[in-house]
Design an enzyme around this catalytic site. Sequence first.
Site, PDB file in Angstrom:
ATOM      1  N   GLY A 112      -1.914   3.210  -1.796  1.00 44.76           N
ATOM      2  CA  GLY A 112      -1.235   4.222  -2.607  1.00 44.76           C
ATOM      3  C   GLY A 112      -2.238   5.215  -3.160  1.00 44.76           C
ATOM      4  O   GLY A 112      -3.316   4.840  -3.604  1.00 44.76           O
ATOM      5  N   ARG A 118      -0.853   3.236   4.541  1.00 45.34           N
ATOM      6  CA  ARG A 118      -0.957   1.781   4.566  1.00 45.34           C
ATOM      7  C   ARG A 118      -0.858   1.449   6.056  1.00 45.34           C
ATOM      8  O   ARG A 118       0.170   1.703   6.668  1.00 45.34           O
ATOM      9  CB  ARG A 118       0.180   1.136   3.782  1.00 45.34           C
ATOM     10  N   ASP A 125      -6.722  -3.505  -3.599  1.00 47.82           N
ATOM     11  CA  ASP A 125      -7.170  -4.772  -3.004  1.00 47.82           C
ATOM     12  C   ASP A 125      -7.015  -4.809  -1.482  1.00 47.82           C
ATOM     13  O   ASP A 125      -7.869  -5.356  -0.785  1.00 47.82           O
ATOM     14  CB  ASP A 125      -6.500  -5.979  -3.685  1.00 47.82           C
ATOM     15  N   THR A 156      -6.578   2.982  -7.841  1.00 46.87           N
ATOM     16  CA  THR A 156      -5.156   2.614  -7.875  1.00 46.87           C
ATOM     17  C   THR A 156      -4.647   2.798  -9.297  1.00 46.87           C
ATOM     18  O   THR A 156      -5.329   2.392 -10.243  1.00 46.87           O
ATOM     19  CB  THR A 156      -4.898   1.159  -7.413  1.00 46.87           C
ATOM     20  N   ASP A 159      -2.511   1.201 -10.723  1.00 45.85           N
ATOM     21  CA  ASP A 159      -2.064  -0.069 -11.313  1.00 45.85           C
ATOM     22  C   ASP A 159      -3.135  -0.800 -12.127  1.00 45.85           C
ATOM     23  O   ASP A 159      -2.812  -1.709 -12.881  1.00 45.85           O
ATOM     24  CB  ASP A 159      -1.578  -1.017 -10.215  1.00 45.85           C
ATOM     25  N   ASP A 217      -5.044  -3.000 -11.087  1.00 46.73           N
ATOM     26  CA  ASP A 217      -4.878  -4.434 -10.790  1.00 46.73           C
ATOM     27  C   ASP A 217      -6.041  -5.006  -9.978  1.00 46.73           C
ATOM     28  O   ASP A 217      -5.854  -5.852  -9.102  1.00 46.73           O
ATOM     29  CB  ASP A 217      -3.541  -4.687 -10.077  1.00 46.73           C
ATOM     30  N   ARG A 230       3.046  -3.064  -9.570  1.00 49.62           N
ATOM     31  CA  ARG A 230       3.707  -4.149  -8.830  1.00 49.62           C
ATOM     32  C   ARG A 230       3.132  -5.514  -9.196  1.00 49.62           C
ATOM     33  O   ARG A 230       3.844  -6.475  -9.331  1.00 49.62           O
ATOM     34  CB  ARG A 230       3.524  -3.879  -7.338  1.00 49.62           C
TER      35      ARG A 230
HETATM   36  O1  F6P Z   1      -0.245   2.300  -5.655  1.00 53.42           O
HETATM   37  C1  F6P Z   1       0.330   1.323  -6.409  1.00 53.42           C
HETATM   38  C2  F6P Z   1       1.802   1.516  -6.435  1.00 53.42           C
HETATM   39  O2  F6P Z   1       2.090   2.773  -6.990  1.00 53.42           O
HETATM   40  C3  F6P Z   1       2.571   0.433  -7.163  1.00 53.42           C
HETATM   41  O3  F6P Z   1       2.566   0.583  -8.537  1.00 53.42           O
HETATM   42  C4  F6P Z   1       3.930   0.533  -6.536  1.00 53.42           C
HETATM   43  O4  F6P Z   1       4.623  -0.667  -6.609  1.00 53.42           O
HETATM   44  C5  F6P Z   1       3.599   0.875  -5.130  1.00 53.42           C
HETATM   45  O5  F6P Z   1       2.333   1.499  -5.134  1.00 53.42           O
HETATM   46  C6  F6P Z   1       4.593   1.761  -4.437  1.00 53.42           C
HETATM   47  O6  F6P Z   1       4.239   1.849  -3.119  1.00 53.42           O
HETATM   48  P1  F6P Z   1       4.820   2.893  -2.070  1.00 53.42           P
HETATM   49  O7  F6P Z   1       4.031   4.133  -2.222  1.00 53.42           O
HETATM   50  O8  F6P Z   1       4.570   2.256  -0.771  1.00 53.42           O
HETATM   51  O9  F6P Z   1       6.234   3.120  -2.410  1.00 53.42           O
END
Ligand code: F6P
Length: 353
Positions: free
Chosen positions: A14, A76, A107, A129, A131, A133, A175
């Site tokens: 992300g 991704r 991660d 990120t 998050d 995390d 998440r």
């Molecule tokens: O990058 C982290 C994040 O924003 C999380 O907080 C969230 O759950 C996820 O990515 C959303 O992913 P996507 O962009 O694949 O919808």
Amino acid sequence: MAKFRRIGVLTSGGDAPGMNAAVRAVVRTGLAHGIEVYAIMEGYKGLVENNMRLIKNPSEVSNIIGQSGTAIYTERCPEFATEEGMAAAIKTCRENQIDGIIAIGGDGTFRGATDIASRGIPTIGVPGTIDNDIAATDYTIGLDTACNTVVTFVDSLRATCESHARCNVVEVMGRHAGHIALRTAVATGAVAVAVAEFDFDEDEVIKNIIEKRKAGKRGFVVIVSEGIPGYAEKLTKIIEQKTGIVTRFCCPAHVQRGGIPTLEDRLTASEMGEYAVKQLLDGKSDVVICKNGGKLCTVDISRALKVDRMLKGKLTAEEEAALTPEEREYMTARCAEVRANMKALYDLVYEIR
Ligand code: F6P
């Protein structure tokens, strides 16, 4: 000092505000050391598909420091996790004479970085990120901007919330970690916060809202982390039913990832990007750049991923048994520190609501 002629930089997973500042710092530090820098496009996909751009001039990254998103794009990339994908990525590195990589992301990005490093190409991870995390570091690039975006969003909600004497339940990202929820709940004066890390006393929160309404309070904001899937919408209905207060669900969703990077994110990203290149030149590989207690350092990626799993209660019995005493001591202390910092924010919300 190992001899490097060409390095690559990529952003993966992300996107996070501040990634561009990190890319800029990597490019400019590399060029200043006489190293050619490849911008690998769309994360690991660019390595698998040999899609990259050689940056020859520092001006090619001018002005990206203040831009949100990532100028070299992200993906991704499931293919990268396959043997064929990995072989293609290594072939790309060899063909383009890339002898070091800086991978900016979360991660998943670091797992990829380890895979590349284990195949002989020194690789360093930079935590990007929203998050936050990555348990080995106090801070990941993007957290501050995402939180500020949420604060602005909730401040706007507050106005209509007060006008109509309503309650708003706001679901925020994260998440696998409740950092955004905890920080923004404090900063928006939320009446309650719910995160996966701590028990949430629903009855007590409802009782408190009813009492506060009786005492004259008009508007209420409750922050819920997406780490408790589906709970924000469920709680919206429960609050309305049990308090009689009109309650609306709101979610800033991916807007949280798109804010203009704050000073904090530009600064940390610039520091980490420069430091990452210097660590690579000093012969380090398979490490993630961390900022702890305000100081930059490196942590082995395998250790950083393990401490993450320990914090989330996902460390297997075999992994647990294989820890050295030193590793166990570090990881236990680190998890306790992260939990204590989060708990302090959680308690603060309820102390000052
Ligand atoms: O990058 C982290 C994040 O924003 C999380 O907080 C969230 O759950 C996820 O990515 C959303 O992913 P996507 O962009 O694949 O919808």
